[in-house]
Design a protein around this motif. Structure first.
Motif, PDB file in Angstrom:
ATOM      1  N   THR A 183       0.829  -1.204   0.000  1.00 18.38           N
ATOM      2  CA  THR A 183       0.000   0.000   0.000  1.00 18.38           C
ATOM      3  C   THR A 183       0.864   1.255   0.000  1.00 18.38           C
ATOM      4  O   THR A 183       1.978   1.259   0.499  1.00 18.38           O
ATOM      5  N   ASN A 184       0.291   2.310  -0.558  1.00 17.35           N
ATOM      6  CA  ASN A 184       0.951   3.621  -0.540  1.00 17.35           C
ATOM      7  C   ASN A 184      -0.140   4.683  -0.543  1.00 17.35           C
ATOM      8  O   ASN A 184      -0.606   5.109  -1.594  1.00 17.35           O
ATOM      9  N   VAL A 185      -0.567   5.097   0.655  1.00 17.18           N
ATOM     10  CA  VAL A 185      -1.707   6.001   0.757  1.00 17.18           C
ATOM     11  C   VAL A 185      -1.331   7.454   0.502  1.00 17.18           C
ATOM     12  O   VAL A 185      -2.201   8.293   0.310  1.00 17.18           O
ATOM     13  N   ASN A 186      -0.035   7.752   0.513  1.00 14.04           N
ATOM     14  CA  ASN A 186       0.425   9.114   0.242  1.00 14.04           C
ATOM     15  C   ASN A 186       1.550   9.040  -0.783  1.00 14.04           C
ATOM     16  O   ASN A 186       2.662   8.613  -0.472  1.00 14.04           O
ATOM     17  N   LYS A 187       1.264   9.462  -2.016  1.00 13.80           N
ATOM     18  CA  LYS A 187       2.228   9.322  -3.113  1.00 13.80           C
ATOM     19  C   LYS A 187       3.442  10.240  -2.955  1.00 13.80           C
ATOM     20  O   LYS A 187       4.416  10.102  -3.698  1.00 13.80           O
ATOM     21  N   ASP A 188       3.401  11.160  -1.993  1.00 17.83           N
ATOM     22  CA  ASP A 188       4.564  12.008  -1.731  1.00 17.83           C
ATOM     23  C   ASP A 188       5.595  11.308  -0.854  1.00 17.83           C
ATOM     24  O   ASP A 188       6.654  11.874  -0.570  1.00 17.83           O
ATOM     25  N   ARG A 189       5.271  10.104  -0.401  1.00 14.79           N
ATOM     26  CA  ARG A 189       6.175   9.326   0.435  1.00 14.79           C
ATOM     27  C   ARG A 189       6.442   7.969  -0.213  1.00 14.79           C
ATOM     28  O   ARG A 189       5.678   7.527  -1.088  1.00 14.79           O
ATOM     29  N   PRO A 190       7.503   7.262   0.222  1.00  9.48           N
ATOM     30  CA  PRO A 190       7.674   5.864  -0.187  1.00  9.48           C
ATOM     31  C   PRO A 190       6.504   5.017   0.312  1.00  9.48           C
ATOM     32  O   PRO A 190       5.676   5.466   1.112  1.00  9.48           O
ATOM     33  N   VAL A 236       0.428   7.156  10.588  1.00 11.42           N
ATOM     34  CA  VAL A 236       1.043   6.328  11.623  1.00 11.42           C
ATOM     35  C   VAL A 236       2.553   6.466  11.508  1.00 11.42           C
ATOM     36  O   VAL A 236       3.140   6.156  10.464  1.00 11.42           O
ATOM     37  N   LEU A 237       3.181   6.938  12.583  1.00  8.84           N
ATOM     38  CA  LEU A 237       4.623   7.147  12.625  1.00  8.84           C
ATOM     39  C   LEU A 237       5.316   6.001  13.357  1.00  8.84           C
ATOM     40  O   LEU A 237       4.682   5.208  14.061  1.00  8.84           O
ATOM     41  N   PHE A 238       6.643   5.945  13.205  1.00  9.93           N
ATOM     42  CA  PHE A 238       7.450   5.055  14.024  1.00  9.93           C
ATOM     43  C   PHE A 238       7.589   5.661  15.419  1.00  9.93           C
ATOM     44  O   PHE A 238       7.575   6.883  15.576  1.00  9.93           O
ATOM     45  N   PRO A 239       7.785   4.826  16.421  1.00 12.32           N
ATOM     46  CA  PRO A 239       8.092   5.384  17.752  1.00 12.32           C
ATOM     47  C   PRO A 239       9.406   6.170  17.717  1.00 12.32           C
ATOM     48  O   PRO A 239      10.330   5.807  16.985  1.00 12.32           O
ATOM     49  N   GLU A 240       9.468   7.242  18.471  1.00  3.34           N
ATOM     50  CA  GLU A 240      10.714   7.992  18.561  1.00  3.34           C
ATOM     51  C   GLU A 240      11.774   7.220  19.354  1.00  3.34           C
ATOM     52  O   GLU A 240      12.964   7.321  19.074  1.00  3.34           O
ATOM     53  N   ASN A 272      11.966   9.708   4.408  1.00  9.48           N
ATOM     54  CA  ASN A 272      10.584  10.187   4.327  1.00  9.48           C
ATOM     55  C   ASN A 272       9.549   9.058   4.418  1.00  9.48           C
ATOM     56  O   ASN A 272       8.366   9.281   4.186  1.00  9.48           O
ATOM     57  N   GLN A 273       9.972   7.854   4.760  1.00 12.52           N
ATOM     58  CA  GLN A 273       9.050   6.725   4.875  1.00 12.52           C
ATOM     59  C   GLN A 273       8.512   6.620   6.295  1.00 12.52           C
ATOM     60  O   GLN A 273       9.244   6.827   7.272  1.00 12.52           O
ATOM     61  N   ILE A 274       7.222   6.303   6.429  1.00 11.77           N
ATOM     62  CA  ILE A 274       6.610   6.088   7.736  1.00 11.77           C
ATOM     63  C   ILE A 274       5.745   4.837   7.657  1.00 11.77           C
ATOM     64  O   ILE A 274       5.633   4.202   6.611  1.00 11.77           O
ATOM     65  N   ARG A 275       5.123   4.486   8.752  1.00 10.80           N
ATOM     66  CA  ARG A 275       4.331   3.252   8.758  1.00 10.80           C
ATOM     67  C   ARG A 275       3.080   3.363   7.890  1.00 10.80           C
ATOM     68  O   ARG A 275       2.706   2.416   7.209  1.00 10.80           O
ATOM     69  N   CYS A 276       2.443   4.499   7.920  1.00  7.67           N
ATOM     70  CA  CYS A 276       1.282   4.737   7.047  1.00  7.67           C
ATOM     71  C   CYS A 276       1.192   6.226   6.768  1.00  7.67           C
ATOM     72  O   CYS A 276       1.118   7.026   7.702  1.00  7.67           O
ATOM     73  N   GLY A 277       1.197   6.590   5.493  1.00  5.12           N
ATOM     74  CA  GLY A 277       1.234   7.992   5.111  1.00  5.12           C
ATOM     75  C   GLY A 277      -0.047   8.748   5.419  1.00  5.12           C
ATOM     76  O   GLY A 277      -1.103   8.168   5.697  1.00  5.12           O
ATOM     77  N   GLU A 278       0.045  10.056   5.357  1.00  4.90           N
ATOM     78  CA  GLU A 278      -1.089  10.938   5.624  1.00  4.90           C
ATOM     79  C   GLU A 278      -2.226  10.651   4.647  1.00  4.90           C
ATOM     80  O   GLU A 278      -2.018  10.598   3.441  1.00  4.90           O
ATOM     81  N   HIS A 279      -3.427  10.501   5.189  1.00  3.02           N
ATOM     82  CA  HIS A 279      -4.578  10.199   4.333  1.00  3.02           C
ATOM     83  C   HIS A 279      -5.866  10.409   5.124  1.00  3.02           C
ATOM     84  O   HIS A 279      -5.848  10.534   6.354  1.00  3.02           O
ATOM     85  N   SER A 280      -6.968  10.453   4.416  1.00  2.85           N
ATOM     86  CA  SER A 280      -8.288  10.349   5.033  1.00  2.85           C
ATOM     87  C   SER A 280      -8.947   9.101   4.474  1.00  2.85           C
ATOM     88  O   SER A 280      -8.591   8.626   3.391  1.00  2.85           O
ATOM     89  N   ASP A 281      -9.907   8.539   5.202  1.00  8.14           N
ATOM     90  CA  ASP A 281     -10.543   7.293   4.782  1.00  8.14           C
ATOM     91  C   ASP A 281     -11.638   7.561   3.752  1.00  8.14           C
ATOM     92  O   ASP A 281     -12.120   8.682   3.611  1.00  8.14           O
ATOM     93  N   HIS A 282     -12.059   6.503   3.046  1.00 12.09           N
ATOM     94  CA  HIS A 282     -12.878   6.688   1.849  1.00 12.09           C
ATOM     95  C   HIS A 282     -14.390   6.636   2.080  1.00 12.09           C
ATOM     96  O   HIS A 282     -15.135   7.314   1.383  1.00 12.09           O
ATOM     97  N   GLY A 283     -14.845   5.799   2.991  1.00 10.36           N
ATOM     98  CA  GLY A 283     -16.249   5.428   3.018  1.00 10.36           C
ATOM     99  C   GLY A 283     -17.116   6.217   3.980  1.00 10.36           C
ATOM    100  O   GLY A 283     -17.155   7.450   3.947  1.00 10.36           O
TER     101      GLY A 283
END
Length: 308
Positions: A91-98, A254-258, A189-200
């Protein structure tokens, strides 16, 4: 400046243990939900009536799946672009990120395209039991939202969700798994899940204690920390549109833990993505023409294929 913190709403008076909640109780909860969902677009819900024991059992059996070899998991791959059901690892929910550093097994019981299941005892019945409980709870919440928006009929939204769990509706329960990582595994610039809003319509999230989810508030991201014995509900794009923008679909990530030590641990969550029936025509519920009518399947499929 961000709002202070995501509200917590106690739904004990209308939860699944109560066969037919009173209108007065529904109105009290509806008011609290509206306060949260017209500002944050997110709300923690407690005393919702789905047993912790069930959620824990599902966590255990799905972790067993996600910790199997890639060869094993790929036997349950989503078979084609026309179904939500099956294993997904790209998956790639934000095309500005890996690409996102996560994988999922999606359960979308809509007929012949949902017969792909891993060979793990208890996996299918437990996932289906949780799906059924989430369905019942989501329909109860839809009634509360219609009351909160002061619509003419309590069933205004539930009428668009008659086929949940059947052919003609793509509602999906996703077992989401974020593998443990170390710094060398992560691309810039990679994170666990990129910035997005849900669809439904809306999403109900059960998350473990590790954390990492962040929610946009007034232009900045703030942590949505796990709160024990709650689920987190957020409005999705179609319901924002359906409500004429009164309910807010909010971006999140969703980010990685610091903490470097915590990066060694995997993160688990379950996301129940409620969708309207495929052929349902979504129009602004207050009669305005802010958005043109759109069929639910047409809208969701386009957004889904952009991600997967």
């Amino acid at each position: 400046m961000a709002l202070q913190e995501i509200p917590v709403v106690d739904v004990a008076t209308i939860n699944l243990a109560i066969e037919d909640p009173s209108l007065a109780d529904m109105e009290v909860v509806a008011t609290q939900l509206m306060d949260a969902l017209t500002t944050w677009g997110f709300v923690y819900i407690k005393n919702y009536g789905i047993g912790k024991a069930l959620v824990d059992r599902v966590m255990k059996v799905t972790r067993e799946f996600h910790e199997k070899s890639e060869e094993f998991k790929r036997k349950s791959l989503r078979p084609n672009d026309h179904t939500f059901h099956g294993y997904i690892c790209d998956t790639n929910v934000n095309k500005d990120r890996p690409a996102d550093l996560r994988e999922a097994f999606n359960v979308s019981p809509r007929g012949g395209d949902s017969d792909v299941w891993p060979d793990i005892p208890g996996f299918q019945p437990l996932m289906m039991e949780l799906f059924g409980a989430c369905k019942d709870l989501s329909l109860r919440i839809l009634r509360a939202l219609a009351i909160g928006l002061k619509l003419d009929k309590e069933n205004h939204f539930t009428n668009g969700h008659r086929k949940v769990g059947q052919v003609g509706n793509g509602t999906t329960l996703a077992s989401c798994y974020y593998p443990s990582v170390v710094a060398k595994d992560v691309l810039p610039n990679q994170i666990r899940c990129g910035e997005h809003s849900d669809h439904g319509t809306f999403t109900m999230l059960f998350q473990d204690s590790l954390g990492g989810l962040e929610v946009m508030s007034n232009g900045e991201y703030v942590p949505a920390k796990p709160i024990e014995d709650t689920l987190l509900l957020n409005i999705a794009n179609l319901l924002e549109r359906w409500s004429g923008d009164r309910l807010v679909s909010t971006k999140h990530r969703v980010l990685f833990p610091e903490n470097a030590e915590l990066k060694k641990y995997s993160r688990q969550s379950f996301a129940y993505f409620l969708l309207p029936d495929d052929d349902f025509l979504v129009e602004c519920c207050d009669g305005n023409d802010k958005y043109p009518p759109v069929r639910a399947l047409e809208y969701v499929t386009k957004q889904f294929l952009d991600v997967y």
